[in-house]
Every structure is written in structure tokens, then in C-alpha cells.
Design an enzyme around this catalytic site. Structure first.
Site, short mmCIF file in Angstrom:
data_model
loop_
_atom_site.label_atom_id
_atom_site.label_comp_id
_atom_site.label_asym_id
_atom_site.label_seq_id
_atom_site.Cartn_x
_atom_site.Cartn_y
_atom_site.Cartn_z
N HIS A 1 -0.76 4.90 6.78
CA HIS A 1 -0.48 5.24 5.39
C HIS A 1 -0.10 6.72 5.24
O HIS A 1 -0.80 7.59 5.77
CB HIS A 1 -1.68 4.90 4.51
CG HIS A 1 -2.00 3.44 4.50
ND1 HIS A 1 -2.99 2.89 5.28
CD2 HIS A 1 -1.41 2.42 3.82
CE1 HIS A 1 -3.03 1.59 5.06
NE2 HIS A 1 -2.08 1.27 4.21
N SER B 1 0.81 -1.22 0.00
CA SER B 1 0.00 0.00 0.00
C SER B 1 0.84 1.27 0.00
O SER B 1 0.39 2.31 -0.48
CB SER B 1 -0.94 0.00 1.21
OG SER B 1 -0.21 -0.12 2.42
N ASN C 1 3.63 -5.54 5.65
CA ASN C 1 2.48 -6.39 6.02
C ASN C 1 2.93 -7.70 6.67
O ASN C 1 2.21 -8.26 7.50
CB ASN C 1 1.62 -6.66 4.79
CG ASN C 1 0.87 -5.41 4.35
OD1 ASN C 1 0.20 -4.75 5.13
ND2 ASN C 1 1.00 -5.07 3.07
N GLY D 1 -1.82 -4.38 0.71
CA GLY D 1 -1.97 -5.60 1.48
C GLY D 1 -1.03 -6.72 1.11
O GLY D 1 -1.02 -7.77 1.76
N ASP E 1 -5.57 6.77 9.59
CA ASP E 1 -5.31 5.44 10.16
C ASP E 1 -3.96 5.35 10.86
O ASP E 1 -3.64 4.36 11.52
CB ASP E 1 -5.42 4.36 9.09
CG ASP E 1 -4.44 4.55 7.93
OD1 ASP E 1 -3.51 5.37 8.05
OD2 ASP E 1 -4.63 3.90 6.89
#
Length: 210
Positions: free
Chosen positions: A185, A35, A101, A72, A182
């Protein structure tokens, strides 16, 4: 009619060959990322990968950056995807922006390291140089795991004779305002800073100064 059809075919073939010769001379960078590379939550043109290509082209370099990042994705996913991407794009440089991840999911750093080394070997066997972008994970994962995780990138680079960027998000990591809601990011304002952090290494490969 047959003569016209033959002429059209000849012209189309000539155009194809001309386009192919231009592409063959173009330095191609393939970014296999997650991402962070895919500019999650933002228009792709605002992401650091697109900004890097735009900057290099404006500098007069004949380069294209293929962004094969998937939000992801893990190092295992990148390892599976890479052979097809190598065949399709024939890159001169592979930038591996994967591993975040793996860490967030608590995967074994040794497995992640093996996947990174596997990707590097595939790329090098295909004639590409390799740049591995390292990552760090939050402190709540514990000091032992965090240490093993961050060191895995350096070990993978050393074992595969790849170039290492120790921490991709270094310019923004301590600034909360550079992240989206979040907290994971990077925001649009952070993308140029990430680009400027990575760009000198990519430019060195293109100009032969790596």
C-alpha cells in the site's frame, strides 16, 4: 400555526431545489476502487482521491469526487456494487481502480477483463465516461500470468471504448520508500504522486478535452 408550517415547508423545499440545481451542474466523478483508492492505512483526506478533488476545486472547477472504494474489493465486487452507485450518484465519469486483488488472489484475467467491461457498459449506459486504471502484480506470479493480467486492462478499455491509464502506480512502483511497511500500500508521501499521475486524465474529461 398552519400558515407558519406551510411557510417552513415552502422554504425547505426551495432550499432543497436550490441545492439540487447546484448539484446537477456539478461534474461528478465516481471512483470505484480497492485499498489503493481507499487510502488504506492513512486518513482519507491524505489519499490521492481526496487530493485530486481538492486540487480541481482549487483550480476553480465545479467538481465533486465520490470515493466508493473498499479495501479488498475485486472487479466482481465492483460489478455488483456499481448499479446502485450509478443510480445514487449519477456520475459524469467513472474511474475504475479495481483488479489488484483479482491478481493477488490468482483469479483468471479473462474473468477480470469481463468484469471491467461489464462495469464500463453499466456506466456508459448511464451516461458516464469511463477511465480504467491498470495495475501490475509482483514477479513471483510468473511471467505468463503477469502478462495476461496487465494486458486485460488494455483489452477491457479497447473493447468498451474506455480510456486507459496503463499503470496507476507507475510513478512510485520502483521506490520502496513510497510504500507502507507491508510493501503493497502506498505511503502518505506517495499519494500526491499518484494524484498527479491520474489528474490530467480526469481534468481532460471535465474540461471536454478527452
Amino acid at each position: 400555526m398552519k400558515m407558519i408550517a406551510l411557510l417552513r415547508t415552502t422554504l425547505l423545499l426551495g432550499a432543497f431545489l436550490a441545492a439540487f440545481s447546484v448539484r446537477a451542474d456539478t461534474y461528478t466523478v465516481l471512483v470505484m476502487g480497492d485499498s489503493i483508492g481507499a487510502a488504506y492505512g492513512l486518513p482519507e483526506e491524505d489519499g490521492w482521491v481526496h487530493l485530486a478533488e481538492q486540487t480541481l476545486v482549487e483550480e476553480g472547477l465545479d467538481v465533486q469526487i465520490v470515493n466508493a472504494s473498499i479495501s479488498g474489493d475485486t472487479t466482481a465486487g465492483g460489478l455488483r456494487r456499481l448499479p446502485d452507485a450509478m443510480e445514487r450518484f449519477e456520475p459524469d465519469l467513472l474511474v475504475i481502480e479495481l483488479g489488484g486483488n483479482d491478481g493477488l488472489r490468482g483469479y483468471q484475467p479473462a474473468t477480470m477483463q469481463a468484469n471491467l467491461e461489464g462495469m464500463a457498459k453499466i456506466a456508459q449506459d448511464g451516461g458516464a465516461d469511463v477511465l480504467i486504471a491498470g495495475m501490475m502484480i509482483p514477479s513471483n506470479y510468473g511471467p505468463a500470468y503477469r502478462k495476461m493480467f496487465s494486458e486485460a486492462f488494455g483489452k477491457a478499455a479497447e473493447n468498451s471504448d474506455s480510456t486507459l491509464l496503463p499503470f496507476l502506480l507507475e510513478p512510485i512502483a520502483t521506490e520502496r520508500d513510497y510504500f507502507q511497511a507491508d510493501g503493497i500500500h502506498p505511503s502518505a508521501d506517495a499519494q500526491p504522486l499518484i494524484m498527479e499521475h491520474v489528474l490530467p486524465l480526469i481534468r481532460n474529461f471535465i474540461t471536454g478535452n478527452s
